[in-house]
Design an enzyme around this catalytic site. Structure first.
Site, PDB file in Angstrom:
ATOM      1  N   SER A  67       0.825  -1.208   0.000  1.00 28.13           N
ATOM      2  CA  SER A  67       0.000   0.000   0.000  1.00 28.13           C
ATOM      3  C   SER A  67       0.860   1.260   0.000  1.00 28.13           C
ATOM      4  O   SER A  67       1.987   1.265   0.494  1.00 28.13           O
ATOM      5  CB  SER A  67      -0.911   0.021   1.225  1.00 28.13           C
ATOM      6  OG  SER A  67      -1.794  -1.070   1.203  1.00 28.13           O
TER       7      SER A  67
HETATM    8  N1  SAH Z   1      -1.088  -4.570   3.877  1.00 29.05           N
HETATM    9  C1  SAH Z   1      -0.520  -4.972   2.610  1.00 29.05           C
HETATM   10  C2  SAH Z   1      -1.525  -4.711   1.509  1.00 29.05           C
HETATM   11  C3  SAH Z   1      -1.398  -5.695   0.430  1.00 29.05           C
HETATM   12  S1  SAH Z   1      -2.618  -5.539  -0.826  1.00 29.05           S
HETATM   13  C4  SAH Z   1       0.759  -4.244   2.303  1.00 29.05           C
HETATM   14  O1  SAH Z   1       0.849  -3.048   2.579  1.00 29.05           O
HETATM   15  O2  SAH Z   1       1.663  -4.856   1.750  1.00 29.05           O
HETATM   16  C5  SAH Z   1      -3.953  -6.470  -0.144  1.00 29.05           C
HETATM   17  C6  SAH Z   1      -3.641  -7.884   0.225  1.00 29.05           C
HETATM   18  O3  SAH Z   1      -4.874  -8.481   0.638  1.00 29.05           O
HETATM   19  C7  SAH Z   1      -3.117  -8.752  -0.927  1.00 29.05           C
HETATM   20  O4  SAH Z   1      -1.928  -9.360  -0.529  1.00 29.05           O
HETATM   21  C8  SAH Z   1      -4.235  -9.781  -1.160  1.00 29.05           C
HETATM   22  O5  SAH Z   1      -3.780 -11.046  -1.575  1.00 29.05           O
HETATM   23  C9  SAH Z   1      -4.882  -9.826   0.222  1.00 29.05           C
HETATM   24  N2  SAH Z   1      -6.268 -10.297   0.247  1.00 29.05           N
HETATM   25  C10 SAH Z   1      -7.265 -10.046  -0.622  1.00 29.05           C
HETATM   26  N3  SAH Z   1      -8.401 -10.667  -0.253  1.00 29.05           N
HETATM   27  C11 SAH Z   1      -8.103 -11.337   0.913  1.00 29.05           C
HETATM   28  C12 SAH Z   1      -8.845 -12.193   1.781  1.00 29.05           C
HETATM   29  N4  SAH Z   1     -10.124 -12.507   1.549  1.00 29.05           N
HETATM   30  N5  SAH Z   1      -8.212 -12.692   2.859  1.00 29.05           N
HETATM   31  C13 SAH Z   1      -6.911 -12.409   3.120  1.00 29.05           C
HETATM   32  N6  SAH Z   1      -6.158 -11.624   2.327  1.00 29.05           N
HETATM   33  C14 SAH Z   1      -6.739 -11.087   1.244  1.00 29.05           C
END
Ligand code: SAH
Length: 224
Positions: A67
């Site tokens: 993010s």
């Molecule tokens: N907090 C992370 C954001 C990553 S983007 C960072 O800053 O790196 C969002 C993440 O949510 C992705 O890795 C995606 O695979 C995950 N995601 C999406 N749907 C999800 C779900 N139902 N359960 C768990 N993770 C999920």
């Protein structure tokens, strides 16, 4: 091969980034200090080293992103994390946001649905700095009933609706920060659970997150 090191150059760029977050309206100095302590470039591909401190999201593989720092700061500030808060994070991704929560003294439980991203964090040396963090491979829509209730819940992917299981797993008085909408941009919501199990809702700015998908996957792209 070059190794990850936190050089003066990185520290300088990081401080500038923190100043820019302050200029954009982030006021929680404890949070800004936590972010100033975490080398964001460690969480990204070495090829991105030179641009790691730009205020933007970057690819981390599997069609996902780390993010934008402003978004991390915005969500974390709304969550009002206190030391020892039990926090559930949905969407571990790079684990950057996870470490920000841990640096603030929270007891963090984090779920990732992409097996490759989950596995990658197993061999990520830096995150061992926060040994109390618990990493789970699973579906965030289900939360973690075994470890509930939580003081705070943070969703870092675009939710088409508010998952009922997550409301269930919030303590009375607990807060959830969640970007909600099925379209390209989502409205940031902060929900506060009432003693009777219902919740009140506050609306904040719009953001654009990768989608929160149902089920978990062990490989190929976003499919189940
Ligand atoms: N907090 C992370 C954001 C990553 S983007 C960072 O800053 O790196 C969002 C993440 O949510 C992705 O890795 C995606 O695979 C995950 N995601 C999406 N749907 C999800 C779900 N139902 N359960 C768990 N993770 C999920």
């Amino acid at each position: 091969m070059r190794k990850y090191e936190d050089e003066y150059r990185h520290k300088g760029l990081r401080k500038k980034l923190i100043d820019s977050l302050r200029a954009k309206g982030i006021t929680d100095e404890r949070l800004l200090d936590a972010m100033n302590n975490i080398p964001r470039h460690f969480f990204m591909d070495l090829a991105l080293d030179r641009i790691a401190y730009e205020d933007r999201a970057f690819p981390i593989g599997e069609g996902q992103t780390i993010s934008q720092p402003y978004t991390v700061a915005y969500q974390t500030q709304l969550l009002e994390v206190k030391p020892f808060d039990k926090v559930l994070e949905i969407g571990t991704g790079s684990a950057y946001q996870t470490c920000v929560l841990a640096q603030l003294g929270a007891q963090v439980f984090t779920i990732e649905r992409q097996k490759k991203l989950f596995d990658r964090n197993k061999s990520f040396e830096y995150i061992k700095k926060y040994p109390a963090v618990k990493y789970f491979y699973g579906d965030g829509y289900e939360g973690l009933p075994t470890f509930a209730p939580f003081d705070k819940i943070l969703i870092t992917a675009a939710a088409p609706y508010i998952p009922p299981a997550l409301i269930e797993q919030l303590k009375p008085g607990g807060k959830m920060v969640i970007p909600v909408d099925e379209n390209e941009t989502q409205r940031m919501l902060r929900l506060t659970k009432k003693p009777d199990g219902s919740y009140s809702e506050e609306k904040f700015d719009s953001f654009s997150f990768v989608k929160m998908l149902e089920g978990k996957t062990n490989g190929n792209g976003n499919g189940k």
